[in-house]
Motif scaffolding. Structure first.
Motif, mmCIF file in Angstrom:
data_model
loop_
_atom_site.group_PDB
_atom_site.id
_atom_site.type_symbol
_atom_site.label_atom_id
_atom_site.label_comp_id
_atom_site.label_asym_id
_atom_site.label_seq_id
_atom_site.Cartn_x
_atom_site.Cartn_y
_atom_site.Cartn_z
ATOM 1 N N LEU A 151 0.670 -1.372 -0.057
ATOM 2 C CA LEU A 151 -0.241 0.334 -0.192
ATOM 3 C C LEU A 151 0.790 1.593 0.207
ATOM 4 N N LEU A 152 1.893 1.423 0.428
ATOM 5 C CA LEU A 152 3.054 2.067 0.858
ATOM 6 C C LEU A 152 3.519 2.099 -0.347
ATOM 7 N N GLN A 153 3.323 1.436 -1.508
ATOM 8 C CA GLN A 153 4.287 1.647 -2.917
ATOM 9 C C GLN A 153 3.083 2.087 -4.002
ATOM 10 N N LEU A 154 1.857 2.044 -3.617
ATOM 11 C CA LEU A 154 0.653 2.727 -4.558
ATOM 12 C C LEU A 154 1.218 4.224 -5.432
ATOM 13 N N PRO A 155 1.095 4.201 -6.444
ATOM 14 C CA PRO A 155 1.419 5.500 -7.417
ATOM 15 C C PRO A 155 0.507 6.723 -6.661
ATOM 16 N N GLN A 156 -0.738 6.662 -5.948
ATOM 17 C CA GLN A 156 -1.055 7.572 -4.968
ATOM 18 C C GLN A 156 -0.916 6.501 -3.383
ATOM 19 N N PRO A 157 0.102 6.601 -2.891
ATOM 20 C CA PRO A 157 0.724 5.489 -1.747
ATOM 21 C C PRO A 157 -0.545 6.179 -0.583
ATOM 22 N N ALA A 158 -0.070 4.783 -0.102
ATOM 23 C CA ALA A 158 -0.445 5.000 1.842
ATOM 24 C C ALA A 158 0.169 5.989 2.584
ATOM 25 N N THR A 159 -0.023 5.839 4.017
ATOM 26 C CA THR A 159 0.881 6.876 4.388
ATOM 27 C C THR A 159 1.287 5.628 6.045
ATOM 28 N N LEU A 160 1.362 5.122 6.384
ATOM 29 C CA LEU A 160 2.560 4.330 7.694
ATOM 30 C C LEU A 160 2.717 5.394 8.818
ATOM 31 N N SER A 161 2.299 6.061 9.522
ATOM 32 C CA SER A 161 3.059 6.678 10.593
ATOM 33 C C SER A 161 2.974 6.079 11.828
ATOM 34 N N LEU A 162 4.499 6.437 12.266
ATOM 35 C CA LEU A 162 4.524 5.499 13.444
ATOM 36 C C LEU A 162 5.635 6.287 14.337
ATOM 37 N N ALA A 163 4.977 5.945 15.607
ATOM 38 C CA ALA A 163 5.297 6.788 17.097
ATOM 39 C C ALA A 163 6.529 5.351 17.558
ATOM 40 N N GLU A 164 7.251 6.463 18.128
ATOM 41 C CA GLU A 164 9.587 5.844 18.775
ATOM 42 C C GLU A 164 9.001 6.518 19.792
ATOM 43 N N VAL A 165 10.046 5.978 20.557
ATOM 44 C CA VAL A 165 10.283 5.825 22.177
ATOM 45 C C VAL A 165 11.280 5.852 22.348
ATOM 46 N N SER A 166 12.999 6.576 22.558
ATOM 47 C CA SER A 166 14.072 5.946 22.290
ATOM 48 C C SER A 166 14.208 5.179 20.830
ATOM 49 N N GLY A 167 14.045 5.594 20.118
ATOM 50 C CA GLY A 167 14.019 4.688 18.762
ATOM 51 C C GLY A 167 13.904 2.709 18.859
ATOM 52 N N GLN A 168 12.266 2.621 19.535
ATOM 53 C CA GLN A 168 11.570 1.398 19.494
ATOM 54 C C GLN A 168 10.118 2.139 19.245
ATOM 55 N N VAL A 169 10.193 1.501 18.248
ATOM 56 C CA VAL A 169 8.301 1.895 17.591
ATOM 57 C C VAL A 169 7.246 0.731 18.598
ATOM 58 N N VAL A 170 6.840 2.185 18.631
ATOM 59 C CA VAL A 170 5.254 1.738 19.710
ATOM 60 C C VAL A 170 3.738 1.746 19.865
ATOM 61 N N ALA A 171 4.549 2.784 18.298
ATOM 62 C CA ALA A 171 2.166 2.681 17.562
ATOM 63 C C ALA A 171 2.518 3.234 16.538
ATOM 64 N N GLY A 172 1.179 2.929 15.966
ATOM 65 C CA GLY A 172 1.499 3.428 14.094
ATOM 66 C C GLY A 172 -0.073 3.470 13.820
ATOM 67 N N ALA A 173 0.144 4.070 12.851
ATOM 68 C CA ALA A 173 -1.738 4.390 11.791
ATOM 69 C C ALA A 173 -1.148 4.775 10.394
ATOM 70 N N LEU A 174 -2.084 4.139 10.191
ATOM 71 C CA LEU A 174 -1.999 3.907 8.870
ATOM 72 C C LEU A 174 -3.228 4.179 7.830
ATOM 73 N N PHE A 175 -3.508 5.881 7.116
ATOM 74 C CA PHE A 175 -3.627 6.295 6.864
ATOM 75 C C PHE A 175 -3.654 6.189 4.613
ATOM 76 N N ILE A 176 -5.036 6.128 4.239
ATOM 77 C CA ILE A 176 -4.715 5.641 3.115
ATOM 78 C C ILE A 176 -5.639 6.981 2.086
ATOM 79 N N PRO A 177 -5.318 7.542 1.484
ATOM 80 C CA PRO A 177 -6.039 8.736 0.483
ATOM 81 C C PRO A 177 -7.100 8.164 -0.231
ATOM 82 N N ASP A 178 -8.238 8.366 0.302
ATOM 83 C CA ASP A 178 -9.442 8.560 -0.494
ATOM 84 C C ASP A 178 -10.021 9.772 -1.910
#
Length: 279
Positions: A151-178
């Protein structure tokens, strides 16, 4: 529009416009009810499907009306939508006070928001989701990393946002353009880091990005529980309804009468649990 074919084990092959809760709208305008129905039946016949699901977005009421006139039944389901017709600063000021404070605390505590760019980023997010799925009931679907990365490689790609604490991924959210909207499709957070308020920070980041791309709205998706509805409302999102239409095979009068007669004269038999499929 896009379709996906799925065949649950022991179930009936079916398709969806769009897949996995995404929405579909004809790209060249809405045809007549008869033309729309014929196009749907052609898809069913061409792929040998038992039925077809069509997900219609909250603001596509004209399409929903045409599908209803074509004779298809629908099931509405609740969502929350944030209108984006103003600056991010104005939107942020309208958040609930506790939500604004949590987002500020998240930043002060060193929670960093960034975009996923590599397959390893996606794997880290999937690990967070897998951990949450073990802790919380109700996670029926676990999307593979290959799908999310695709989904991140599509011509109109989705965006996966990551939350990091001290370099560790602790959460994420995937947003898709529509189209002129953005769909908050997927998200997960590590409960061990809840004091950093990563989910609120991620949603705020997604809202800011949606405003920057000129979107008219952020669609928060299904709102199934009180806590989920309250979370979305804390950003100023308002209740709305999407529709899911179910389109079955077109049958002749002779076929329908024959099935009715068989049911009338055949004794009732218990249904095998193997034939009951949750879709």
């Amino acid at each position: 529009m896009h379709g996906i074919l799925t065949t649950p084990d022991g179930g009936v092959a079916h398709g969806a416009f769009g897949p996995d809760g995404l929405f579909a709208h004809p790209s060249n305008g809405i045809p007549s009810p008869r033309s729309l129905a014929q196009a749907a039946y052609d898809v069913l016949e061409a792929h040998g499907l038992g039925y077809l699901l069509w997900h219609v977005r909250f603001d596509h009421g004209e399409l929903a009306a045409v599908l209803h006139r074509a004779g298809f039944s629908s099931t509405p389901y609740a969502t929350h939508v944030l209108s984006l017709g103003q600056s991010h600063a104005d939107l942020f000021a309208a958040y609930r006070k506790t939500r604004r404070n949590e987002i500020r605390q998240s930043q002060k505590k060193g929670c960093i928001i960034r975009e996923a760019t590599t397959y390893d980023d996606v794997l880290q997010y999937c690990a967070v989701h897998a951990k949450l799925a073990q802790q919380k009931e109700g996670f029926r679907v676990k999307y593979p990393a290959e799908l999310i990365f695709g989904l991140l490689q599509l011509p109109q790609p989705a965006t996966l946002s990551l939350a990091e604490v001290s370099g560790q991924v602790v959460a994420g959210a995937l947003f898709i353009p529509d189209g002129d909207s953005v769909f908050y499709w997927h998200g997960a957070a590590d409960r061990d880091f809840s004091d950093y308020f990563p989910t609120g920070a991620l949603v705020d980041h997604g809202i800011q990005a949606a405003v920057a791309r000129g979107a008219k709205s952020l669609n928060f998706g299904a709102s199934g529980s009180d806590s989920l509805r309250d979370f979305k409302a804390s950003f100023g999102a308002k209740p709305a309804s999407n529709w899911t239409f179910t389109i079955g095979r077109r049958e002749s009068l002779r076929t329908r009468l024959g099935r009715s007669l068989r049911r009338l004269f055949q004794p009732t038999r218990p249904v095998s649990p193997l034939l009951i499929v949750a879709c």
